[in-house]
Write an enzyme that holds these catalytic residues in place. Structure first.
Site, PDB file in Angstrom:
ATOM      1  N   ASP A   1       4.301   0.895  12.078  1.00 32.39           N
ATOM      2  CA  ASP A   1       3.115   0.148  11.632  1.00 32.39           C
ATOM      3  C   ASP A   1       3.119  -1.310  12.123  1.00 32.39           C
ATOM      4  OD1 ASP A   1       2.367   2.452  10.404  1.00 32.39           O
ATOM      5  OD2 ASP A   1       2.663   1.780   8.356  1.00 32.39           O
TER       6      ASP A   1
ATOM      7  N   LYS B   1       0.843  -1.213   0.000  1.00 33.82           N
ATOM      8  CA  LYS B   1       0.000   0.000   0.000  1.00 33.82           C
ATOM      9  C   LYS B   1       0.871   1.252   0.000  1.00 33.82           C
ATOM     10  CE  LYS B   1      -1.744   1.835   3.981  1.00 33.82           C
ATOM     11  NZ  LYS B   1      -1.464   3.271   4.045  1.00 33.82           N
ATOM     12  N   ASN B   2       1.877   1.268   0.891  1.00 32.39           N
ATOM     13  CA  ASN B   2       2.653   2.499   1.045  1.00 32.39           C
ATOM     14  C   ASN B   2       3.585   2.770  -0.129  1.00 32.39           C
ATOM     15  OD1 ASN B   2       1.311   2.934   3.376  1.00 32.39           O
ATOM     16  ND2 ASN B   2       3.033   2.530   4.759  1.00 32.39           N
TER      17      ASN B   2
ATOM     18  N   ASP C   1      -5.403  12.309  12.574  1.00 32.01           N
ATOM     19  CA  ASP C   1      -6.131  11.040  12.566  1.00 32.01           C
ATOM     20  C   ASP C   1      -5.917  10.354  13.904  1.00 32.01           C
ATOM     21  OD1 ASP C   1      -3.596  10.034  12.471  1.00 32.01           O
ATOM     22  OD2 ASP C   1      -3.726   9.325  10.414  1.00 32.01           O
TER      23      ASP C   1
ATOM     24  N   ARG D   1      -4.721  10.128   3.577  1.00 26.45           N
ATOM     25  CA  ARG D   1      -3.775  11.233   3.813  1.00 26.45           C
ATOM     26  C   ARG D   1      -2.569  11.186   2.898  1.00 26.45           C
ATOM     27  NH1 ARG D   1      -6.387   9.875   7.881  1.00 26.45           N
ATOM     28  NH2 ARG D   1      -7.623  11.465   8.922  1.00 26.45           N
TER      29      ARG D   1
HETATM   30  C1  UD1 Z   1       4.235   6.914   6.221  1.00 26.42           C
HETATM   31  C2  UD1 Z   1       3.319   5.709   6.098  1.00 26.42           C
HETATM   32  C3  UD1 Z   1       2.791   5.282   7.464  1.00 26.42           C
HETATM   33  C4  UD1 Z   1       3.956   5.066   8.414  1.00 26.42           C
HETATM   34  C5  UD1 Z   1       4.874   6.299   8.436  1.00 26.42           C
HETATM   35  C6  UD1 Z   1       6.121   6.091   9.263  1.00 26.42           C
HETATM   36  C7  UD1 Z   1       2.288   5.974   3.945  1.00 26.42           C
HETATM   37  C8  UD1 Z   1       1.052   6.198   3.163  1.00 26.42           C
HETATM   38  N1  UD1 Z   1       2.191   6.049   5.256  1.00 26.42           N
HETATM   39  O1  UD1 Z   1       3.447   8.002   6.708  1.00 26.42           O
HETATM   40  O2  UD1 Z   1       2.060   4.071   7.296  1.00 26.42           O
HETATM   41  O3  UD1 Z   1       3.425   4.834   9.715  1.00 26.42           O
HETATM   42  O4  UD1 Z   1       5.301   6.607   7.104  1.00 26.42           O
HETATM   43  O5  UD1 Z   1       6.830   4.987   8.836  1.00 26.42           O
HETATM   44  O6  UD1 Z   1       3.347   5.699   3.387  1.00 26.42           O
HETATM   45  N2  UD1 Z   1       6.287  14.773  10.501  1.00 26.42           N
HETATM   46  C9  UD1 Z   1       6.353  16.134  10.798  1.00 26.42           C
HETATM   47  N3  UD1 Z   1       6.297  17.021   9.758  1.00 26.42           N
HETATM   48  C10 UD1 Z   1       6.180  16.626   8.460  1.00 26.42           C
HETATM   49  C11 UD1 Z   1       6.118  15.244   8.163  1.00 26.42           C
HETATM   50  C12 UD1 Z   1       6.180  14.345   9.212  1.00 26.42           C
HETATM   51  O7  UD1 Z   1       6.453  16.519  11.946  1.00 26.42           O
HETATM   52  O8  UD1 Z   1       6.163  17.505   7.565  1.00 26.42           O
HETATM   53  C13 UD1 Z   1       6.387  13.784  11.606  1.00 26.42           C
HETATM   54  C14 UD1 Z   1       5.118  12.950  11.755  1.00 26.42           C
HETATM   55  O9  UD1 Z   1       4.164  13.600  12.576  1.00 26.42           O
HETATM   56  C15 UD1 Z   1       5.654  11.697  12.405  1.00 26.42           C
HETATM   57  C16 UD1 Z   1       7.037  11.537  11.761  1.00 26.42           C
HETATM   58  O10 UD1 Z   1       7.376  12.829  11.263  1.00 26.42           O
HETATM   59  O11 UD1 Z   1       5.836  11.903  13.787  1.00 26.42           O
HETATM   60  C17 UD1 Z   1       7.090  10.505  10.646  1.00 26.42           C
HETATM   61  O12 UD1 Z   1       6.117  10.797   9.671  1.00 26.42           O
HETATM   62  P1  UD1 Z   1       6.298  10.385   8.133  1.00 26.42           P
HETATM   63  O13 UD1 Z   1       7.506   9.533   7.979  1.00 26.42           O
HETATM   64  O14 UD1 Z   1       6.194  11.621   7.308  1.00 26.42           O
HETATM   65  O15 UD1 Z   1       5.010   9.491   7.890  1.00 26.42           O
HETATM   66  P2  UD1 Z   1       4.036   9.492   6.651  1.00 26.42           P
HETATM   67  O16 UD1 Z   1       4.797   9.685   5.385  1.00 26.42           O
HETATM   68  O17 UD1 Z   1       2.873  10.399   6.930  1.00 26.42           O
END
Ligand code: UD1
Length: 415
Positions: free
Chosen positions: A304, A22-23, A116, A92
């Site tokens: 995850d 999925k990711n 979420d 998202r």
């Molecule tokens: C992706 C995955 C999700 C997984 C996560 C971490 C997808 C669709 N989702 O989510 O399943 O749990 O990686 O492995 O691929 N953050 C900030 N600012 C930002 C971006 C992120 O503060 O601009 C923080 C987030 O709140 C979180 C951390 O960074 O605490 C990691 O987030 P991120 O790696 O960006 O996760 P996603 O890409 O949203």
């Protein structure tokens, strides 16, 4: 499907096919906005998030067709660079169209993703990174609108190896002028899959899978065919189920090299796991031993995986301490496990889990994809019936979880 009923199940046995990740597929679909023409993706999981991402591409004017595990995306000469709230709110990952749309069209309007059940999902690192490449943003009425007069390559140091921010920068950098360097980049296998896809399209991306990714911008990209990498989180779900029921299974198509730290951890809990010509073989004989678990960006243990491991620890022998370092609010499923008789105490981003001999089936609610899957895993090792409501969350990320578990001998029914 809105409810899943799970009854205690004996040892699992047999072979189960692991679907595409999925990711990864959601980002590959976003990358089809980068070039005109017909793309073909294979090993695409039949899950709700793929349907939502297809709907998002269609609102932009593209057309998406599924035939079995194959998705065909047709990108016509004109598309609209806008992602509406109704779709970004549901999925998202929709935010990853921001980088490619800006790079290709010099403008993009994308709904801000809300929070979420994991807590807030900020995009500040995505925006700061794209600003370093010359984009300008304004936010109003729940949308972020970006402009650029042509992105220019730059060095971006991410404050944290964010998966989404790395992906947005990759998909922007491929069409930017000159060299973009992303330091402290996320290293997940899904990032490497996206880089391989972009390179096949004609991009020059080096170093994906390491902390420094270098992108030489090109003028134009072309549509391609690509096979999506297998879903390591789906594979982990079957391993956690095995940990609770015991038995012997083969995960067909799984990539053990994407799951090193998880396999090591499960080995420490008493499971036997080894690579198999078809994927991954695993056997669990006795009750699992408790271990401590800390989530970290890849190659560390994925956040995850954690709900699945907590479901295993709930019935393991001993006490395990788990630490969630990525999403501080990601413990809502613990209340549901406690309703099933689990002995878990949470404090900030830690949880202490004292394994009990048996859980007791109860009505519970799935708050998100992995929390829902964790409740299914817990139900396999509980006395009586576990009825999981809001099971539609599970369909966002799992293709036929009920059918696949039933094929391994579990007593699971959807209604
Ligand atoms: C992706 C995955 C999700 C997984 C996560 C971490 C997808 C669709 N989702 O989510 O399943 O749990 O990686 O492995 O691929 N953050 C900030 N600012 C930002 C971006 C992120 O503060 O601009 C923080 C987030 O709140 C979180 C951390 O960074 O605490 C990691 O987030 P991120 O790696 O960006 O996760 P996603 O890409 O949203």
């Amino acid at each position: 499907m809105d409810r899943i009923t799970v009854r205690p199940s004996g040892p699992l046995s047999g072979r189960v096919a692991i679907s595409g990740a999925k990711n990864s597929v959601l980002k590959l679909m976003a990358a089809t906005t980068l070039a005109e023409g017909r793309f073909r993706l294979d090993n695409v999981p039949d899950i709700a998030d793929v349907t939502w991402m297809a709907a998002l591409l269609e609102t932009m004017g593209m057309s998406v067709e599924r035939a079995g595990q194959t998705l065909t995306v047709d990108h016509p000469p004109d598309i609209t660079a806008e992602a509406p709230y109704e779709l970004v709110e549901k999925m998202r990952a929709g935010i990853v169209v921001l980088g490619p749309l800006l790079a290709r069209f010099g403008r993009a309007r994308v709904a801000l993703p809300g929070g979420d059940d994991f807590g807030p999902r900020p995009i500040d690192m995505h925006l700061r990174g794209l600003e370093a490449l010359g984009a300008r943003f304004e936010s109003s009425h729940g949308y972020v609108t970006g402009h650029s007069d042509g992105l220019i390559g730059a060095r971006v140091v991410l404050e944290f190896p964010s998966v989404g921010a790395t992906e947005n920068l990759l998909m922007a950098g491929v069409l930017a002028k000159g060299t973009t360097i992303v330091d402290n980049a996320a290293r997940e296998p899904e990032i490497s899959d996206l880089a391989a896809f972009l390179n096949r399209m004609g991009a020059h991306v080096l170093g994906a899978g390491s902390s420094t990714i270098t992108i030489e911008g090109v003028e134009q990209l072309a549509p391609v065919e690509h096979v999506v990498v297998p879903d390591r989180i789906e594979a982990a779900t079957f391993l956690a189920a095995l940990g609770v029921t015991g038995g012997e299974i083969t995960l067909v198509g799984a990539r053990p090299d994407h799951m090193d730290v998880l396999c090591e951890k499960l080995g420490g809990m008493g499971m036997r796991i080894s690579p198999d010509p078809d994927g991954l073989w695993a056997m669990a004989r006795d009750r699992a031993h408790s271990v401590d678990v800390t989530t970290l960006p890849y190659p560390g243990l994925a956040t995850d995986y954690l709900p699945l491991l907590v479901a295993m620890l709930a019935v393991a022998d001993g006490v395990g301490i788990v630490t969630e370092n990525l999403f501080a609010g990601r413990f809502r499923y613990v209340d549901e496990l406690t309703r099933m008789g689990a002995d878990i105490r949470t404090e900030s981003h830690h949880a202490v889990i004292r394994g009990v001999a048996r859980l007791s089936g109860a009505p519970v609610r799935a708050h998100d994809i992995r929390a829902g899957a964790a409740l299914v895993v817990a139900g396999l090792g509980a006395d009586g019936e576990t009825v999981i409501s809001d099971a539609h969350h599970i369909e966002r990320g799992y293709e036929d979880l009920v059918g696949k578990l039933t094929g391994l001998g579990a007593d699971v029914v959807a209604d």
